[in-house]
Motif scaffolding. Structure first.
Motif, PDB file in Angstrom:
ATOM      1  N   GLU A  59      44.055   7.389 -32.681  1.00 14.36           N
ATOM      2  CA  GLU A  59      44.742   7.221 -33.971  1.00 14.36           C
ATOM      3  C   GLU A  59      44.113   8.083 -35.063  1.00 14.36           C
ATOM      4  N   ARG A  60      42.796   8.213 -35.013  1.00  9.71           N
ATOM      5  CA  ARG A  60      42.085   8.977 -36.050  1.00  9.71           C
ATOM      6  C   ARG A  60      41.878  10.444 -35.683  1.00  9.71           C
ATOM      7  N   GLY A  61      42.320  10.849 -34.489  1.00  7.81           N
ATOM      8  CA  GLY A  61      42.192  12.240 -34.051  1.00  7.81           C
ATOM      9  C   GLY A  61      40.749  12.657 -33.809  1.00  7.81           C
ATOM     10  N   LEU A  62      39.941  11.755 -33.281  1.00  8.36           N
ATOM     11  CA  LEU A  62      38.506  12.024 -33.112  1.00  8.36           C
ATOM     12  C   LEU A  62      38.129  12.619 -31.757  1.00  8.36           C
ATOM     13  N   GLY A  63      39.031  12.656 -30.843  1.00 11.27           N
ATOM     14  CA  GLY A  63      38.704  13.155 -29.509  1.00 11.27           C
ATOM     15  C   GLY A  63      39.112  12.138 -28.471  1.00 11.27           C
ATOM     16  N   ARG A  64      39.391  12.620 -27.290  1.00 12.88           N
ATOM     17  CA  ARG A  64      39.946  11.733 -26.277  1.00 12.88           C
ATOM     18  C   ARG A  64      38.906  11.117 -25.359  1.00 12.88           C
ATOM     19  N   THR A  65      37.787  11.764 -25.137  1.00 13.65           N
ATOM     20  CA  THR A  65      36.828  11.265 -24.162  1.00 13.65           C
ATOM     21  C   THR A  65      35.457  10.998 -24.758  1.00 13.65           C
ATOM     22  N   PHE A  66      34.876  11.985 -25.405  1.00  6.18           N
ATOM     23  CA  PHE A  66      33.491  11.875 -25.853  1.00  6.18           C
ATOM     24  C   PHE A  66      33.288  10.764 -26.871  1.00  6.18           C
ATOM     25  N   VAL A  67      34.105  10.718 -27.899  1.00  2.53           N
ATOM     26  CA  VAL A  67      33.918   9.714 -28.962  1.00  2.53           C
ATOM     27  C   VAL A  67      34.069   8.292 -28.432  1.00  2.53           C
ATOM     28  N   PRO A  68      35.115   7.972 -27.639  1.00  2.09           N
ATOM     29  CA  PRO A  68      35.187   6.612 -27.101  1.00  2.09           C
ATOM     30  C   PRO A  68      33.981   6.238 -26.245  1.00  2.09           C
ATOM     31  N   LEU A  69      33.496   7.187 -25.440  1.00  7.03           N
ATOM     32  CA  LEU A  69      32.313   6.902 -24.624  1.00  7.03           C
ATOM     33  C   LEU A  69      31.078   6.709 -25.492  1.00  7.03           C
ATOM     34  N   LEU A  70      30.952   7.491 -26.558  1.00  8.55           N
ATOM     35  CA  LEU A  70      29.832   7.347 -27.486  1.00  8.55           C
ATOM     36  C   LEU A  70      29.880   5.985 -28.171  1.00  8.55           C
ATOM     37  N   ILE A  71      31.051   5.625 -28.689  1.00 13.96           N
ATOM     38  CA  ILE A  71      31.212   4.325 -29.348  1.00 13.96           C
ATOM     39  C   ILE A  71      30.867   3.202 -28.377  1.00 13.96           C
ATOM     40  N   SER A  72      31.397   3.291 -27.158  1.00 13.27           N
ATOM     41  CA  SER A  72      31.146   2.258 -26.157  1.00 13.27           C
ATOM     42  C   SER A  72      29.668   2.174 -25.796  1.00 13.27           C
ATOM     43  N   GLY A  73      29.020   3.320 -25.646  1.00 11.81           N
ATOM     44  CA  GLY A  73      27.598   3.336 -25.292  1.00 11.81           C
ATOM     45  C   GLY A  73      26.720   2.712 -26.363  1.00 11.81           C
ATOM     46  N   VAL A  74      27.048   2.955 -27.618  1.00  9.89           N
ATOM     47  CA  VAL A  74      26.273   2.394 -28.731  1.00  9.89           C
ATOM     48  C   VAL A  74      26.460   0.879 -28.816  1.00  9.89           C
ATOM     49  N   LEU A  75      27.659   0.406 -28.526  1.00  7.44           N
ATOM     50  CA  LEU A  75      27.975  -1.010 -28.726  1.00  7.44           C
ATOM     51  C   LEU A  75      27.770  -1.900 -27.500  1.00  7.44           C
ATOM     52  N   VAL A  76      27.443  -1.326 -26.357  1.00  6.67           N
ATOM     53  CA  VAL A  76      27.382  -2.126 -25.137  1.00  6.67           C
ATOM     54  C   VAL A  76      26.302  -3.220 -25.190  1.00  6.67           C
ATOM     55  N   VAL A  77      25.156  -2.957 -25.766  1.00  6.52           N
ATOM     56  CA  VAL A  77      24.095  -3.980 -25.826  1.00  6.52           C
ATOM     57  C   VAL A  77      24.474  -5.125 -26.773  1.00  6.52           C
ATOM     58  N   PRO A  78      24.894  -4.844 -28.021  1.00  6.68           N
ATOM     59  CA  PRO A  78      25.331  -5.966 -28.861  1.00  6.68           C
ATOM     60  C   PRO A  78      26.504  -6.731 -28.252  1.00  6.68           C
ATOM     61  N   MET A  79      27.363  -6.032 -27.528  1.00  6.68           N
ATOM     62  CA  MET A  79      28.496  -6.679 -26.880  1.00  6.68           C
ATOM     63  C   MET A  79      28.014  -7.620 -25.773  1.00  6.68           C
ATOM     64  N   ALA A  80      27.003  -7.219 -25.037  1.00  6.66           N
ATOM     65  CA  ALA A  80      26.453  -8.075 -23.987  1.00  6.66           C
ATOM     66  C   ALA A  80      25.880  -9.347 -24.589  1.00  6.66           C
ATOM     67  N   VAL A  81      25.169  -9.223 -25.694  1.00  6.25           N
ATOM     68  CA  VAL A  81      24.595 -10.389 -26.374  1.00  6.25           C
ATOM     69  C   VAL A  81      25.707 -11.309 -26.864  1.00  6.25           C
ATOM     70  N   ALA A  82      26.721 -10.742 -27.479  1.00  6.92           N
ATOM     71  CA  ALA A  82      27.848 -11.551 -27.975  1.00  6.92           C
ATOM     72  C   ALA A  82      28.557 -12.255 -26.825  1.00  6.92           C
TER      73      ALA A  82
END
Length: 102
Positions: free
Chosen positions: A63-86
Protein backbone atom coordinates in the motif's frame (compact mmCIF):
# COMPACT_ATOMS: atom_id res chain seq x y z
CA UNK A 1 -3.37 -9.17 19.05
CA UNK A 2 -0.14 -7.26 18.79
CA UNK A 3 -0.40 -7.53 14.99
CA UNK A 4 -3.78 -5.78 15.06
CA UNK A 5 -2.46 -3.04 17.33
CA UNK A 6 0.62 -2.43 15.15
CA UNK A 7 -0.84 -2.68 11.67
CA UNK A 8 -4.32 -1.21 12.16
CA UNK A 9 -6.22 -1.27 8.88
CA UNK A 10 -3.36 -3.20 7.24
CA UNK A 11 -3.80 -6.13 9.62
CA UNK A 12 -4.42 -9.24 7.52
CA UNK A 13 -6.72 -10.72 10.16
CA UNK A 14 -9.60 -8.45 9.16
CA UNK A 15 -10.08 -10.74 6.15
CA UNK A 16 -13.56 -9.45 5.31
CA UNK A 17 -16.12 -10.83 4.52
CA UNK A 18 -14.91 -14.18 5.86
CA UNK A 19 -14.39 -12.90 9.41
CA UNK A 20 -17.65 -11.32 10.46
CA UNK A 21 -16.83 -11.00 14.15
CA UNK A 22 -13.45 -10.31 15.73
CA UNK A 23 -13.08 -11.29 19.37
CA UNK A 24 -10.69 -10.26 22.08
CA UNK A 25 -9.74 -13.06 24.49
CA UNK A 26 -12.07 -11.55 27.08
CA UNK A 27 -15.03 -11.11 24.71
CA UNK A 28 -14.71 -14.65 23.35
CA UNK A 29 -14.67 -16.17 26.83
CA UNK A 30 -17.67 -14.03 27.85
CA UNK A 31 -19.59 -15.09 24.73
CA UNK A 32 -18.90 -18.79 25.29
CA UNK A 33 -19.92 -18.54 28.94
CA UNK A 34 -23.12 -16.75 27.92
CA UNK A 35 -23.85 -19.68 25.55
CA UNK A 36 -23.44 -22.20 28.38
CA UNK A 37 -19.82 -23.24 27.97
CA UNK A 38 -17.07 -23.36 30.58
CA UNK A 39 -13.69 -22.39 29.13
CA UNK A 40 -10.99 -24.81 30.17
CA UNK A 41 -8.04 -23.22 28.41
CA UNK A 42 -7.09 -20.98 25.53
CA UNK A 43 -3.92 -20.55 23.56
CA UNK A 44 -2.47 -19.03 20.44
CA UNK A 45 -0.23 -20.66 17.88
CA UNK A 46 3.04 -18.87 17.20
CA UNK A 47 3.37 -20.19 13.64
CA UNK A 48 0.01 -18.57 12.79
CA UNK A 49 1.16 -15.36 14.44
CA UNK A 50 4.31 -15.26 12.26
CA UNK A 51 2.32 -15.88 9.08
CA UNK A 52 -0.15 -13.14 10.07
CA UNK A 53 2.76 -10.80 10.76
CA UNK A 54 4.29 -11.40 7.33
CA UNK A 55 0.93 -10.95 5.55
CA UNK A 56 0.24 -7.71 7.41
CA UNK A 57 3.74 -6.39 6.62
CA UNK A 58 3.18 -7.20 2.93
CA UNK A 59 -0.16 -5.37 2.89
CA UNK A 60 1.40 -2.30 4.51
CA UNK A 61 4.44 -2.39 2.25
CA UNK A 62 2.41 -2.81 -0.94
CA UNK A 63 0.00 0.00 0.00
CA UNK A 64 2.84 2.39 0.82
CA UNK A 65 5.02 1.36 -2.16
CA UNK A 66 7.91 0.27 0.07
CA UNK A 67 8.96 -2.88 -1.74
CA UNK A 68 7.59 -6.33 -2.20
CA UNK A 69 10.06 -8.60 -0.40
CA UNK A 70 12.80 -6.91 1.60
CA UNK A 71 10.71 -4.50 3.68
CA UNK A 72 8.11 -7.09 4.78
CA UNK A 73 10.89 -9.49 5.77
CA UNK A 74 12.69 -6.70 7.65
CA UNK A 75 9.52 -5.68 9.49
CA UNK A 76 8.78 -9.31 10.33
CA UNK A 77 12.34 -9.97 11.52
CA UNK A 78 12.31 -6.96 13.85
CA UNK A 79 8.92 -7.84 15.34
CA UNK A 80 9.23 -11.61 15.71
CA UNK A 81 10.58 -11.56 19.30
CA UNK A 82 7.98 -9.14 20.73
CA UNK A 83 5.35 -11.14 18.84
CA UNK A 84 6.52 -14.36 20.47
CA UNK A 85 6.24 -12.76 23.92
CA UNK A 86 2.76 -11.43 23.14
CA UNK A 87 1.67 -14.83 21.85
CA UNK A 88 2.85 -16.59 25.01
CA UNK A 89 0.92 -14.03 27.07
CA UNK A 90 -2.27 -14.89 25.16
CA UNK A 91 -2.40 -11.93 22.78
CA UNK A 92 -2.37 -13.88 19.57
CA UNK A 93 -4.06 -13.13 16.25
CA UNK A 94 -5.35 -16.70 16.20
CA UNK A 95 -7.03 -18.07 19.32
CA UNK A 96 -7.83 -21.66 20.15
CA UNK A 97 -10.32 -22.06 22.97
CA UNK A 98 -11.13 -25.37 24.63
CA UNK A 99 -14.51 -25.31 26.32
CA UNK A 100 -17.12 -27.78 27.52
CA UNK A 101 -20.87 -27.42 27.74
CA UNK A 102 -22.01 -26.95 31.32
Amino acid sequence: SMNRALFGRYWSGHDLPRHRQLFTPRSLVAYLEQCGFAVERRRGRFSDECLDLLRSARLLSRERGLGRTFVPLLISGVLVVPMAVASVMGYSAVMFVYARRQ
